[in-house]
Design an enzyme around this catalytic site. Sequence first.
Site, short mmCIF file in Angstrom:
data_model
loop_
_atom_site.label_atom_id
_atom_site.label_comp_id
_atom_site.label_asym_id
_atom_site.label_seq_id
_atom_site.Cartn_x
_atom_site.Cartn_y
_atom_site.Cartn_z
N HIS A 12 0.80 -1.28 0.16
CA HIS A 12 -0.03 -0.05 -0.03
C HIS A 12 0.68 1.24 -0.13
O HIS A 12 2.15 1.26 0.31
CB HIS A 12 -1.02 0.12 1.17
CG HIS A 12 -0.31 0.19 2.46
ND1 HIS A 12 0.34 1.64 2.92
CD2 HIS A 12 0.14 -0.89 3.39
CE1 HIS A 12 0.88 1.11 4.38
NE2 HIS A 12 0.64 -0.12 4.37
N GLU A 124 -2.22 -7.07 7.37
CA GLU A 124 -0.81 -6.93 8.08
C GLU A 124 -0.62 -7.79 9.20
O GLU A 124 -1.66 -7.98 10.15
CB GLU A 124 -0.54 -5.32 8.40
CG GLU A 124 0.92 -5.10 8.93
CD GLU A 124 1.96 -5.28 7.89
OE1 GLU A 124 2.18 -6.77 7.82
OE2 GLU A 124 2.92 -4.72 7.64
#
Length: 232
Positions: A12, A124
Amino acid sequence: MPPTPRVFIIRHGETEWSLNGRHTGTTELPLTPNGESRIRATGKALVGDDRLIVPRHLAHVYVSPRHRAQRTLELLDLGCRDQMPWHQSSASTSSISSAPHPPEEAPLTVKTNAKVQITDDIREWDYGDYEGKTSKQIRAEREKDGEEKWDIWRDGCPGGESPSDITFRLDRLIADIRSRFHEPAISFSLVDGKEKAPCGDVLLVAHGHILRAFAMRWIGRELTEGRAAWVR
């Protein structure tokens, strides 16, 4: 002979916490304006019929549930036929209200039939007690408590996930990619290479630590090998 199917991984874009080195697992943060701009540039550089990622060759896209990853996927401009899952009209009101960005317009040109799947398998690493802290802060805390220098690949995160936790969910994802998309594409090309083989490329849009861990598991490395796995 059709090309061997591949897996592409994209992290990202920049957030305020990634900019100042704070570990960001479960916390929802938007991309910075600079982060959005750089992802748009990445899409132009990497995505297209004459680029590394050819949208029509994509079979599937996996994306993290975190908004920063979903916004990154939107900005790559893959030209998906279907609306992003977080914007679909069938979603609940609460899901729509928590979307990373207002619903995007349908692409002027459909470039890929790949489906987009949100999966917790590439969220994550859960940093637990270390969420929101920098590596410098973590080192200072551990030194104060008489603990050895922190190595996430060995120690994991107190109150969060261990390397074995990460391995379990990534191995599940890898098995899914290989069985659903890669094996059919490879088998088809081997049996009848003159016919049009099914699309086999897969794209993952997620986060720094989890994508490094994915790459290690993809080639059969143990996460406990840590940085050593990257120099072999």
